[in-house]
Design an enzyme around this catalytic site. Structure first.
Site, short mmCIF file in Angstrom:
data_model
loop_
_atom_site.label_atom_id
_atom_site.label_comp_id
_atom_site.label_asym_id
_atom_site.label_seq_id
_atom_site.Cartn_x
_atom_site.Cartn_y
_atom_site.Cartn_z
N TYR A 143 0.83 -1.04 -0.31
CA TYR A 143 0.06 0.00 0.36
C TYR A 143 0.76 1.44 0.04
O TYR A 143 0.35 2.27 -1.00
CB TYR A 143 -1.00 0.28 1.13
CG TYR A 143 -2.20 -0.55 1.24
CD1 TYR A 143 -2.60 -2.12 0.74
CD2 TYR A 143 -3.22 -0.14 1.30
CE1 TYR A 143 -3.57 -3.00 0.94
CE2 TYR A 143 -4.57 -0.63 0.54
CZ TYR A 143 -4.61 -1.86 1.06
OH TYR A 143 -6.33 -2.56 0.20
N LYS A 199 3.48 -15.24 1.97
CA LYS A 199 3.17 -15.89 0.48
C LYS A 199 5.40 -16.12 0.57
O LYS A 199 5.93 -15.70 -0.07
CB LYS A 199 3.02 -15.25 -0.61
CG LYS A 199 1.72 -15.48 -0.99
CD LYS A 199 0.94 -16.61 -1.39
CE LYS A 199 1.15 -17.16 -2.53
NZ LYS A 199 0.77 -18.08 -2.70
N ASP A 232 -2.89 -18.02 0.68
CA ASP A 232 -3.69 -18.88 -0.74
C ASP A 232 -4.38 -19.24 0.36
O ASP A 232 -5.47 -19.93 0.24
CB ASP A 232 -2.88 -19.14 -1.90
CG ASP A 232 -1.97 -20.01 -1.79
OD1 ASP A 232 -1.23 -20.25 -0.61
OD2 ASP A 232 -1.28 -20.60 -2.57
N ASP A 256 -6.49 -7.09 3.64
CA ASP A 256 -7.66 -6.51 3.14
C ASP A 256 -8.16 -7.70 2.59
O ASP A 256 -9.11 -7.74 2.86
CB ASP A 256 -6.74 -5.75 2.14
CG ASP A 256 -8.50 -4.91 1.34
OD1 ASP A 256 -9.39 -4.38 2.11
OD2 ASP A 256 -7.92 -4.57 0.07
N ASP A 260 -12.14 -9.36 4.15
CA ASP A 260 -13.90 -9.31 2.87
C ASP A 260 -14.19 -11.13 3.04
O ASP A 260 -15.16 -11.04 3.23
CB ASP A 260 -13.41 -9.09 1.75
CG ASP A 260 -13.21 -7.01 1.88
OD1 ASP A 260 -13.74 -6.80 3.17
OD2 ASP A 260 -13.97 -6.81 0.53
C1 IPM Z 1 -10.14 -1.83 3.50
C2 IPM Z 1 -10.44 -0.98 2.57
C3 IPM Z 1 -9.70 0.51 1.64
C4 IPM Z 1 -8.38 -0.74 1.69
C5 IPM Z 1 -9.84 0.69 0.85
C6 IPM Z 1 -11.16 2.17 0.88
C7 IPM Z 1 -8.89 1.74 0.29
O1 IPM Z 1 -10.62 -2.14 1.59
O2 IPM Z 1 -10.11 -0.52 4.83
O3 IPM Z 1 -10.63 -2.47 3.55
O4 IPM Z 1 -7.73 -1.65 0.79
O5 IPM Z 1 -7.86 -0.84 2.77
MG MG Z 2 -10.74 -3.74 1.70
#
Ligand code: IPM
Ligand code: MG
Length: 375
Positions: A143, A199, A232, A256, A260
């Site tokens: 990032y 990884k 993975d 990240d 999710d």
């Molecule tokens: C998160 C989001 C952010 C990230 C974006 C909005 C920059 O996806 O907080 O998970 O990638 O960290």
């Molecule tokens: Mg995210």
């Protein structure tokens, strides 16, 4: 307690302001009924800040964020801002806050509330009772790594299109050790298990990650059970048998993605809170920002459809991690559980077995009612 807690609220874009309005109500309840005192200020971030100042986070807002006990952030982004230059996109505001406050440990708990176990895309028996915590490194890795950018690759006639895009995955041992410590500390308060994901089979930064996490373990936390997994495989195991995990510690990008996936196990992205913590300030509290894991959901913004629970549970995390009000945090979490058990449902939680459909504001009201009934 006579302490005054200073809080900077940055609602941001899309559904951010709607879900944050419900948090403001909850704050009011704790002030009235639990004698807490909050010094709340509001400011702009993301597209909203760009519209006002031409930047997704003004220097003045950044300075305010540095001076408060905790920041509460709603969400940033929206299609209106897709055309903007990369450097002023709404997301840059969020990343600036994370970086300049040095919020290196991002806690993303994925908990499956019993009333929602049937909403998961996985079978109830795989997710019922699920309670895992992803600790994502938040201030480094790909990032922020340099060099980065899009450059012309004119000297390479074999490259059709003539451009090259570059990002750098870079971790120092110190960055890895400090987030590993956060994970081990948190594991000690849970079931004492950490799984580290990287990884190491293809990335040198992954080898360093594995070695440094192991070092912190061997030297400082030998009592915690530590395992390592390629990320993975970790993604696969998360959807195969998520209950095998307690605390997962991983880098910024894998965190990240994995968070999710973990979020969806619990039924709805509208349920997941997060805390981003940094070093301790002079007053003993950590630098901190709290935000729902979900995004700005522009498709449903302004319609009262958004689920405010992730944002409200993020405030519960603020009570726990910034203000040392663990009892109040648990009280708020129980109120949420109570409302879900009663079948109160925003649109994202409405399943085949029905329930009481409610708007964003009504969900907030039900949670406040549940708080009042419990006390
Ligand atoms: C998160 C989001 C952010 C990230 C974006 C909005 C920059 O996806 O907080 O998970 O990638 O960290
Ligand atoms: Mg995210």
């Amino acid at each position: 307690m006579s302490d005054q807690y200073s809080l900077l609220i940055l609602p941001g874009d899309g559904i951010g302001p709607e879900v944050m309005a419900e948090v403001v109500k909850v704050i009011g309840w704790f002030e009235t009924h639990r004698g807490m005192k909050f010094d709340v200020s509001h400011d702009l971030v993301g597209g909203a800040a760009y519209d006002a100042h031409g930047a997704p986070l003004s220097d003045a807002t950044m300075a305010r964020a540095q001076s408060v006990d905790a920041v509460m952030l709603g969400a940033v982004g929206g299609p209106k801002y897709d055309v903007l230059d990369f450097s002023v996109k709404p997301e840059r505001g969020l990343l600036r806050l994370r970086k300049e406050m040095d919020l290196f440990a991002n806690l993303r708990p994925a908990q499956c509330f019993d009333a929602l176990a049937d909403f998961s895309s996985l079978k109830r028996e795989v997710v019922a009772g699920l309670d895992i915590l992803i600790v994502r490194e938040l201030t480094s890795g790909v990032y922020f790594g340099e060099p980065r950018g899009i450059h012309s690759d004119d000297n390479n006639p074999e490259n059709e299109g003539g451009r090259v895009g570059i990002n750098t995955q870079r971790y120092t041992s110190g960055e890895i050790r400090r987030v590993a410590r956060s994970a081990f500390e948190l594991a000690r308060r849970r079931t004492n298990k950490v799984c580290s994901m990287e990884k190491a089979n293809v990335m040198e930064s992954g080898i360093l990650w594995r070695e440094e996490v192991q070092w912190v373990h061997d030297n400082e936390y030998p009592d915690v059970e530590l395992t390592h997994m390629y990320a993975d495989n970790g993604a696969m195991q998360l959807v195969r048998r998520p209950q095998q995990f307690d605390v997962i510690v991983t880098d910024n990008l894998f965190g990240d993605i994995l968070s999710d996936a973990a979020a969806m196990l619990t039924g709805s992205l509208g349920m997941l809170p997060s805390a981003s913590l940094g070093a301790k300030m002079a007053n003993g509290r950590p630098k901190a920002m709290y935000e729902p894991v979900h995004g700005s959901a522009p498709d449903i913004a302004g319609q009262g459809k958004a689920n405010p629970i992730a944002c409200i549970l993020s405030f519960a995390m603020a009570l726990r991690y910034s203000f040392d009000e663990g009892d109040a945090a648990a009280e708020l979490e129980r109120a949420v559980e109570h409302v879900l058990a009663d079948g109160i449902r925003t649109a994202d939680l409405m399943g085949p077995e029905g329930g009481t459909p409610v708007t964003t504001a009504q969900m907030g009201d039900y949670i406040i009612k549940a708080l009042s009934q419990e006390s």
